[in-house]
Design a protein around this motif. Structure first.
Motif, PDB file in Angstrom:
ATOM      1  N   ASN A 172      -1.545  -4.012   2.968  1.00 40.67           N
ATOM      2  CA  ASN A 172      -0.975  -3.148   3.863  1.00 40.67           C
ATOM      3  C   ASN A 172       0.081  -4.042   4.565  1.00 40.67           C
ATOM      4  O   ASN A 172       0.347  -5.351   4.482  1.00 40.67           O
ATOM      5  CB  ASN A 172      -1.791  -2.588   4.647  1.00 40.67           C
ATOM      6  N   ASP A 173       1.098  -3.273   5.161  1.00 41.42           N
ATOM      7  CA  ASP A 173       2.304  -4.048   5.742  1.00 41.42           C
ATOM      8  C   ASP A 173       1.853  -5.109   6.876  1.00 41.42           C
ATOM      9  O   ASP A 173       2.499  -6.055   7.136  1.00 41.42           O
ATOM     10  CB  ASP A 173       3.192  -3.051   6.600  1.00 41.42           C
ATOM     11  N   ARG A 179       6.689   3.952   1.511  1.00 44.55           N
ATOM     12  CA  ARG A 179       6.393   3.694   3.190  1.00 44.55           C
ATOM     13  C   ARG A 179       5.920   2.371   3.225  1.00 44.55           C
ATOM     14  O   ARG A 179       4.945   2.118   3.302  1.00 44.55           O
ATOM     15  CB  ARG A 179       5.561   4.669   3.772  1.00 44.55           C
ATOM     16  N   THR A 180       6.962   1.487   3.471  1.00 40.71           N
ATOM     17  CA  THR A 180       6.644   0.100   3.706  1.00 40.71           C
ATOM     18  C   THR A 180       7.629  -0.680   4.251  1.00 40.71           C
ATOM     19  O   THR A 180       8.911  -0.465   4.175  1.00 40.71           O
ATOM     20  CB  THR A 180       6.252  -0.633   2.423  1.00 40.71           C
ATOM     21  N   LEU A 181       7.312  -1.588   5.200  1.00 38.83           N
ATOM     22  CA  LEU A 181       8.289  -2.520   5.833  1.00 38.83           C
ATOM     23  C   LEU A 181       9.061  -3.278   4.929  1.00 38.83           C
ATOM     24  O   LEU A 181      10.069  -3.629   5.006  1.00 38.83           O
ATOM     25  CB  LEU A 181       7.578  -3.547   6.576  1.00 38.83           C
ATOM     26  N   TYR A 202       0.821  -1.277  -0.021  1.00 39.72           N
ATOM     27  CA  TYR A 202       0.132  -0.144  -0.079  1.00 39.72           C
ATOM     28  C   TYR A 202       0.808   1.287   0.030  1.00 39.72           C
ATOM     29  O   TYR A 202       0.497   2.176  -0.706  1.00 39.72           O
ATOM     30  CB  TYR A 202      -0.714   0.093   1.386  1.00 39.72           C
ATOM     31  N   GLY A 203       1.915   1.261   0.730  1.00 42.96           N
ATOM     32  CA  GLY A 203       2.731   2.535   0.709  1.00 42.96           C
ATOM     33  C   GLY A 203       3.684   2.514  -0.317  1.00 42.96           C
ATOM     34  O   GLY A 203       4.584   3.538  -0.365  1.00 42.96           O
ATOM     35  N   ARG A 216      10.549  -0.973  -2.767  1.00 38.77           N
ATOM     36  CA  ARG A 216      10.358   0.345  -2.679  1.00 38.77           C
ATOM     37  C   ARG A 216      10.744   1.288  -4.091  1.00 38.77           C
ATOM     38  O   ARG A 216      10.782   2.290  -4.152  1.00 38.77           O
ATOM     39  CB  ARG A 216      11.328   1.125  -1.646  1.00 38.77           C
TER      40      ARG A 216
END
Lengths: 341, 341
Positions: A270-271, A241-243, A220-221, A248
């Motif tokens: 999502n993460d 923005r992600t784990l 999602y990020g 990325r």
């Protein structure tokens, strides 16, 4: 593969950076250097998901991720006189180790530009394969400037992590193996970052089996690929923005056309769901997978998939577990505290 | 196996609770219910240890541990009229889930007496296979008293975790598989708790290949087997203190004679070294192993092994990774905190 399958093959027009023929060439070029990774099953996860899931365990690949396929294909495609000047890349992740390992296999130098905030386990992997590390700041500008300087000084050849036809062809070899191992696959779910992996797999898999669906799985990020599909143009991936540190990057001009035309849809998760997917893989399959590698399972188990007509109808789904390089230090810290002797 | 190997087989006198013939029978009895687990290799760990190490991945076995081999052999040895009364065990660990699974496979009831402090993942496994859980306090007295009561009420047959000839024979099937997969093995290193696993493997492996060495690996805080070997009598395991929850039992009267006579030596390691072994298996092989399962690698890499003449001379060593059921909640807690979406 049988004759019938061969007759059904579709040789795509060479409008993309790779095609089934280049992927087959890649396979011959790299087969002695890479492992044919196993396909894993879990009856528990099958029951939970209500279908048959097949996990392509690229976390068991040399270097702990699929990246060695593309890196090897790029490195062994170079003429001797070019190769001997060495190779170069800038990457914070599995591609860095893969380039170092591919260079080691060809016995040429590798210069790896790495941002200072890269995960320690991925830096360790570069060191393990004897790559020369050149430090950069975390910004893409810093990495590119330093890479340009190293290139000028050494004459080394840049191996891009995904926007490169040879790299895409190398990653596509997964599709050839996977469809030989599980011919019944109706869909393959692939993590999406810069798009090299999914481009290669889409070109390879649809080349052999035109009816197969290819779905991307994206956090999602950092959902630039989903947004690009929705708007039919490359969307920039600003401040991801992600784990999932491997997801990325943003699409390149060579991967985007393949994703635009051949990827059926992109599932965004999502993460927290990625962590749930990791937990399930660790507990049921007893394997170590990094967050980026677990996103495919998270996508298949997501609400979006449950209500997605194309995903819902697939009874046999392949999931590419792209890598297993993850810092587990919080676990070792905890375990060391629990030691009694 | 070829004729030559058959000629070299040593049929041990039936002075023990199992022998090569009973192990071969066990294999036929259980082969449709269990998995032949793979043997894994790591060039990184081989370089580090200076020899060839072969990992028998029983963490991939059904139920996540070797225990299903012995449980299945015991359960399927029962006559129908006895089996239908159900089976019973008291265990905090992998044997509990294995008995529940074996009962499910034979479609009979299983009553599992579990201490309240058992690891959650192991309780979950019993539930997953439909075993009936009966709670006890953590003391062995409480567990035994409650098990006796359940047995009286139901007429169920007790399946002991290790002090049982059928269980020992079932665990011994690992030796047959392992030596077929890697005939060159010069030694096998096996975790030691109650001794069922190492007894079966010692009887099976030395039956086929009398020159092979069998080494036990035991935690420092529960080193009753090492002490028993040193004093030539069963030493009680009072207040075991180790992170390796699967290695806290003490030898039985059926396992001790085998360990006394056929186990060449026992290597004692501390918990911190077990954690180091786990870390290496997670990072290099990308597999999930519980502390008890990782102790064999810790033993081979220990200082004691380096200076041990019998261990030091072995160039090809098999290591039994006994199981992969471990609570990783500290890791998921950390990962969930690191989530960005």
């Amino acid at each position: 593969m049988g004759t019938t399958e061969k007759q059904n093959e579709v040789y795509l027009e060479p409008e993309y950076a790779a095609d089934l023929a280049s992927i087959r060439k890649a396979r011959k070029r790299i087969e002695t250097f890479i492992d044919t990774t196993p396909v894993l099953k879990s009856s528990f996860i099958d029951e939970l998901s209500g279908r048959k899931l097949f996990f392509k365990a690229e976390n068991f690949q040399k270097g702990g991720a699929f990246k060695i396929r593309g890196a090897c294909n790029a490195v062994f495609s170079l003429p001797d006189e070019v190769a001997k000047r060495g190779i170069l890349t800038h990457s914070s992740g599995n591609h860095a180790a893969a380039v170092a390992l591919a260079a080691k296999l060809r016995d040429i130098p590798a210069h790896i530009v790495i941002p200072k905030n890269a995960p320690q386990c991925k830096i360790d992997n570069v060191n393990q394969y004897g790559g020369r590390i050149v430090w950069a700041d975390s910004s893409i500008e810093s990495r590119e400037a330093i890479a340009a300087k190293v290139q000028e000084e050494t004459g080394a050849v840049m191996i891009h992590p995904f926007n490169d036809g040879n790299v895409i062809s190398g990653q596509g070899t997964i599709a050839l193996e996977f469809l030989e191992q599980v011919p019944e696959l109706e869909a393959i779910v692939v993590p999406i970052s810069g798009g090299g992996l999914i481009s290669g797999i889409a070109l390879g898999a649809k080349g052999i089996k035109p009816t197969i669906k290819i779905f991307g799985a994206e956090p999602y990020g950092a959902s630039d690929a989903a947004q690009s599909k929705a708007t039919n143009t490359i969307v920039r991936n600003v401040s991801p923005r992600t784990l999932a540190d491997g997801l990325r990057a943003q699409l390149g001009d060579l991967t985007w056309p393949v994703i635009r035309d051949l990827v059926d849809d992109i599932i965004v998760v999502n993460d927290k769901d990625i962590v749930k997917g990791m937990k399930m893989l660790y507990e049921s399959l007893k394997i170590v997978v990094e967050p980026s590698g677990a996103i495919g399972l998270a996508a298949v188990l997501s609400k979006q998939s449950a209500s997605h007509p194309d995903v819902a109808e697939c009874r046999s789904i392949g999931i590419v577990l792209s890598g297993g390089n993850v810092d587990l230090d919080p676990l070792w810290d905890y375990m060391n505290c629990a030691c009694q002797t």
